[in-house]
Design an enzyme around this catalytic site. Sequence first.
Site, PDB file in Angstrom:
ATOM      1  N   ARG A   1       0.842  -1.195   0.000  1.00 49.03           N
ATOM      2  CA  ARG A   1       0.000   0.000   0.000  1.00 49.03           C
ATOM      3  C   ARG A   1       0.875   1.242   0.000  1.00 49.03           C
ATOM      4  O   ARG A   1       2.053   1.185   0.337  1.00 49.03           O
ATOM      5  CB  ARG A   1      -0.884   0.027   1.258  1.00 49.03           C
ATOM      6  CG  ARG A   1      -2.047  -0.949   1.221  1.00 49.03           C
ATOM      7  CD  ARG A   1      -2.872  -0.826   2.499  1.00 49.03           C
ATOM      8  NE  ARG A   1      -3.453   0.497   2.648  1.00 49.03           N
ATOM      9  CZ  ARG A   1      -3.180   1.358   3.631  1.00 49.03           C
ATOM     10  NH1 ARG A   1      -2.334   1.047   4.579  1.00 49.03           N
ATOM     11  NH2 ARG A   1      -3.767   2.532   3.656  1.00 49.03           N
TER      12      ARG A   1
ATOM     13  N   LYS B   1       3.742  -7.337  12.140  1.00 57.16           N
ATOM     14  CA  LYS B   1       2.921  -7.537  10.942  1.00 57.16           C
ATOM     15  C   LYS B   1       3.105  -8.926  10.334  1.00 57.16           C
ATOM     16  O   LYS B   1       4.210  -9.324   9.998  1.00 57.16           O
ATOM     17  CB  LYS B   1       3.272  -6.450   9.910  1.00 57.16           C
ATOM     18  CG  LYS B   1       2.468  -6.533   8.634  1.00 57.16           C
ATOM     19  CD  LYS B   1       2.544  -5.230   7.865  1.00 57.16           C
ATOM     20  CE  LYS B   1       2.025  -5.363   6.450  1.00 57.16           C
ATOM     21  NZ  LYS B   1       1.909  -4.072   5.773  1.00 57.16           N
TER      22      LYS B   1
ATOM     23  N   ARG C   1      -0.438   4.746  13.172  1.00 57.97           N
ATOM     24  CA  ARG C   1       0.418   3.914  14.028  1.00 57.97           C
ATOM     25  C   ARG C   1      -0.019   4.080  15.473  1.00 57.97           C
ATOM     26  O   ARG C   1      -0.397   5.170  15.860  1.00 57.97           O
ATOM     27  CB  ARG C   1       1.890   4.348  13.999  1.00 57.97           C
ATOM     28  CG  ARG C   1       2.389   5.111  12.852  1.00 57.97           C
ATOM     29  CD  ARG C   1       3.829   4.692  12.576  1.00 57.97           C
ATOM     30  NE  ARG C   1       3.813   3.674  11.557  1.00 57.97           N
ATOM     31  CZ  ARG C   1       4.233   2.420  11.718  1.00 57.97           C
ATOM     32  NH1 ARG C   1       4.702   2.016  12.871  1.00 57.97           N
ATOM     33  NH2 ARG C   1       4.160   1.560  10.748  1.00 57.97           N
TER      34      ARG C   1
HETATM   35  C1  BTN Z   1       0.838  -3.878   2.325  1.00 57.38           C
HETATM   36  O1  BTN Z   1       0.955  -4.371   3.450  1.00 57.38           O
HETATM   37  O2  BTN Z   1       1.209  -2.714   2.092  1.00 57.38           O
HETATM   38  C2  BTN Z   1       0.222  -4.719   1.242  1.00 57.38           C
HETATM   39  C3  BTN Z   1       1.134  -5.826   0.802  1.00 57.38           C
HETATM   40  C4  BTN Z   1       0.499  -6.673  -0.292  1.00 57.38           C
HETATM   41  C5  BTN Z   1       1.480  -7.695  -0.851  1.00 57.38           C
HETATM   42  C6  BTN Z   1       0.821  -8.644  -1.825  1.00 57.38           C
HETATM   43  S1  BTN Z   1       1.892  -9.978  -2.278  1.00 57.38           S
HETATM   44  C7  BTN Z   1       0.794 -10.460  -3.571  1.00 57.38           C
HETATM   45  C8  BTN Z   1       0.297  -9.183  -4.208  1.00 57.38           C
HETATM   46  N1  BTN Z   1       1.226  -8.728  -5.229  1.00 57.38           N
HETATM   47  C9  BTN Z   1       1.819  -7.575  -4.892  1.00 57.38           C
HETATM   48  O3  BTN Z   1       2.658  -6.975  -5.581  1.00 57.38           O
HETATM   49  N2  BTN Z   1       1.344  -7.136  -3.709  1.00 57.38           N
HETATM   50  C10 BTN Z   1       0.364  -8.053  -3.142  1.00 57.38           C
END
Ligand code: BTN
Length: 253
Positions: free
Chosen positions: A60, A119, A250
């Site tokens: 994100r 996390k 946070r």
């Molecule tokens: C976050 O925590 O910011 C979101 C992370 C999301 C990761 C997943 S892995 C599969 C899919 N492909 C990506 O490039 N991102 C999501």
Amino acid sequence: MMRWPAEAIWEQVAPLLPGFTVEVLPELDSTNTELMRRARAGRTEPVLLVAERQTAGRGRLGRAWATGTGDALTFSLGLPLAPADWSGLSLAVGVTVAEALHTGIGLKWPNDLWVDGRKLAGILCETAGNGAADAGRYLVVGIGINLLPRAAEGLSTPPACLQELLPGLDAGAVLGRLARPLVEALQAFERFGFAPFQARFDARDVLRERLVTLSDGTRGTALGVSGAGALLVHTGAGLQAVTSAEVSVRPAA
Ligand code: BTN
């Protein structure tokens, strides 16, 4: 290649989602990027796409999501969806993943999965126009779950991993637990919106009653989520409903 229960997953999901396929690739830039690319090229069939390794995983807020081969499960579910209101979608996904895995998993708004302040997993939801005349869009739900311990270096939150909670569960087994519940949840969301998920989010909300800092520096006490999935924060200026996906929250020290 690892072994994946692709056929079992297909058998569970295809009755809910005609035309559904399961695809596992040894390497991709990002499963989300790939499904968004396909959608823009007019390919909007329902698909579960797994990458054993991502070379440019995305998180994100434009962040990177870096994982090594085998230490995380990285996949995206793509499908056309036409809810009347999209608010709360990513929270509903978080609730579903947490419930399908373990009672000890909390949710940090909007949709991080946390274990003991660390996390475990992240979710990135994106949509593309699906070219159809109705109001629907092609939804891509990307999920990354740490399976094995990983270095905390470069991460804004220290990592947890699923092995701590469910030792012995491999990537395929984890995916097998998630696929059908995810599709069911998205179909429930399409019909009923966030409402059926609100109390379930509350039950796992790790920020509730805690002092939080928003990315603009505002501080306040988190008071749960609204019926539209907004984070309710009691600040000096009154109750604020934080909706923007651009806001990061946070727990204050
Ligand atoms: C976050 O925590 O910011 C979101 C992370 C999301 C990761 C997943 S892995 C599969 C899919 N492909 C990506 O490039 N991102 C999501």
